[in-house]
Design a protein around this motif. Sequence first.
Motif, PDB file in Angstrom:
ATOM      1  N   SER A  33      35.266  35.926  39.162  1.00 23.33           N
ATOM      2  CA  SER A  33      35.775  36.942  40.082  1.00 23.33           C
ATOM      3  C   SER A  33      36.242  36.247  41.351  1.00 23.33           C
ATOM      4  O   SER A  33      35.816  35.125  41.657  1.00 23.33           O
ATOM      5  CB  SER A  33      34.687  37.964  40.437  1.00 23.33           C
ATOM      6  OG  SER A  33      33.676  37.371  41.239  1.00 23.33           O
ATOM      7  N   ARG A  35      35.527  37.066  44.348  1.00 25.22           N
ATOM      8  CA  ARG A  35      34.389  36.964  45.259  1.00 25.22           C
ATOM      9  C   ARG A  35      33.535  35.739  44.921  1.00 25.22           C
ATOM     10  O   ARG A  35      33.108  34.997  45.812  1.00 25.22           O
ATOM     11  CB  ARG A  35      33.553  38.250  45.186  1.00 25.22           C
ATOM     12  CG  ARG A  35      32.369  38.276  46.144  1.00 25.22           C
ATOM     13  CD  ARG A  35      31.594  39.570  45.977  1.00 25.22           C
ATOM     14  NE  ARG A  35      32.354  40.702  46.451  1.00 25.22           N
ATOM     15  CZ  ARG A  35      32.301  41.176  47.694  1.00 25.22           C
ATOM     16  NH1 ARG A  35      31.523  40.578  48.595  1.00 25.22           N
ATOM     17  NH2 ARG A  35      33.008  42.222  48.048  1.00 25.22           N
ATOM     18  N   LEU A  55      42.732  39.404  40.759  1.00 23.03           N
ATOM     19  CA  LEU A  55      42.176  38.460  39.803  1.00 23.03           C
ATOM     20  C   LEU A  55      43.225  38.063  38.773  1.00 23.03           C
ATOM     21  O   LEU A  55      43.263  36.915  38.318  1.00 23.03           O
ATOM     22  CB  LEU A  55      40.960  39.086  39.112  1.00 23.03           C
ATOM     23  CG  LEU A  55      40.142  38.176  38.193  1.00 23.03           C
ATOM     24  CD1 LEU A  55      39.604  36.977  38.953  1.00 23.03           C
ATOM     25  CD2 LEU A  55      38.998  38.965  37.557  1.00 23.03           C
TER      26      LEU A  55
END
Length: 212
Positions: A33, A35, A55
Amino acid sequence: MADKTNYHHGDLRNALLAAALDMLETEGLETLSLRRVAARVGVSHAAPAHHFPTLRALFTALATIGFERFDAAMRAARDAAAHDPASQLRAAGQGYLAFAEANPALFRLMFTTTRIDWSDPELIAAGDASYAQLAEVCAPAAEHLGIGDPEGRAALERLVWSAAHGRAHLAIDGKIPPGAEAPGAIDLTDLLLGRAMAKADTPSSSPTSPAP
């Protein structure tokens, strides 16, 4: 949290890509991901957005790198081989397989239809360069078989591609162990170029070398 990757100011894009490539192979596609990649690099979770707003954009960039390295792997294998048609066809297959075995998760990502943007110009260019090698190594076989029309040559290229791609997937899934081919076994190069011609062209080739 994983160790942070150092990067020079202004090179965040490459730092994110390097981290994502490593995480892809060590942790798997499903866990990747934006993050988590940002955390690996040591920046805020919002920092990747300038380079990779989604993404899908990150996956597309990873696939582009994959095709560039894939192309280089096949070229290196061909450069190290003899320049006759059989050696070049087999070498391309060896480079194809070697790349897949070294980068299984990236290899799978490169050929997905939904996770990457196939309209991206850089991805298209990288993919086309790889395919151009397929056309190069298939051209002598098409000539040997008397296939001169574009449709026929494209069909032959798809046949060789399917064999190489299927062989690579079977290998990275552990379905074909290394060295599984029987010594002297006929391969696709034999079938396309004629076994006598293929063996005569490659007197020093190993009978257990993987071929497309």
